[in-house]
Design an enzyme around this catalytic site. Sequence first.
Site, PDB file in Angstrom:
ATOM      1  N   ASP A 147      -0.205   5.109   0.986  1.00 20.39           N
ATOM      2  CA  ASP A 147      -0.461   6.036   2.094  1.00 20.39           C
ATOM      3  C   ASP A 147      -0.512   5.298   3.428  1.00 20.39           C
ATOM      4  O   ASP A 147      -1.249   4.328   3.588  1.00 20.39           O
ATOM      5  CB  ASP A 147      -1.795   6.750   1.872  1.00 20.39           C
ATOM      6  CG  ASP A 147      -1.806   7.581   0.606  1.00 20.39           C
ATOM      7  OD1 ASP A 147      -1.256   8.682   0.625  1.00 20.39           O
ATOM      8  OD2 ASP A 147      -2.362   7.100  -0.407  1.00 20.39           O
ATOM      9  N   ASP A 199       0.861  -1.172   0.000  1.00 24.81           N
ATOM     10  CA  ASP A 199       0.000   0.000   0.000  1.00 24.81           C
ATOM     11  C   ASP A 199       0.908   1.236   0.000  1.00 24.81           C
ATOM     12  O   ASP A 199       2.105   1.138   0.305  1.00 24.81           O
ATOM     13  CB  ASP A 199      -0.891  -0.037   1.245  1.00 24.81           C
ATOM     14  CG  ASP A 199      -1.695   1.225   1.419  1.00 24.81           C
ATOM     15  OD1 ASP A 199      -2.387   1.625   0.467  1.00 24.81           O
ATOM     16  OD2 ASP A 199      -1.629   1.815   2.510  1.00 24.81           O
TER      17      ASP A 199
END
Length: 218
Positions: A14, A12
């Site tokens: 953020d 991922d």
Amino acid sequence: MNFRDTRGVIFDLDGTLINSLQDIADSVNAVLSDCGFPVHELETVKSFIGNGAAQLIKRALPTSSNGHIIAHCLQHFEYIYNKRCTEKTMVYSGIYELLEHLKDCGIKRAVLSNKPHHITSKICDHFFKEDHFQVVFGADKDTKKKPDPTKANHIALLFQIPADNILIVGDSVVDIETGVNAGLKTIAVSWGFSTSTELQAHDADCLVSSPQELIRKL
């Protein structure tokens, strides 16, 4: 859980690789202010993040907002955030060392974000080397966002690696659900935008508190 057979890692973005909260919050509040709506504290904006820009804006707006207002504010947000997405954002400590370790071990690396693809690519180009990731995917109009497994499965095909030899690493319940839906192993990180309690409640295969701990797991 044994992670020693990992041959690919999907990250991922953020809250996992980068701390982008301040730039996101500044952009959200700029939109709200421009449109005459109340702004939010940083921690409140953090609770809105995880399911893409459209959901972020919908959560930030008053609940009475109609589809036209949401669409207008979303377009305005993407314009503002694209301009300022690297101003206050920082790579978390230890991430560069983690990526170099994976590269040295021959483990393939990808980014899978619910952030719009052009902004995801812009951020990765700004903060990371070209050889840090073989694949970078953000959100687009043609494919469902995480936790839908479509893009994670596509990354596995591009890597030419079986799903059970791929690990997804993220800071949110969405990332864990994506891994489960795609048949991947899952590692949740505690330094991002979700609490350890939230992550533990959704049964990640492992929870780590630092990139160095993740290196030791691999």
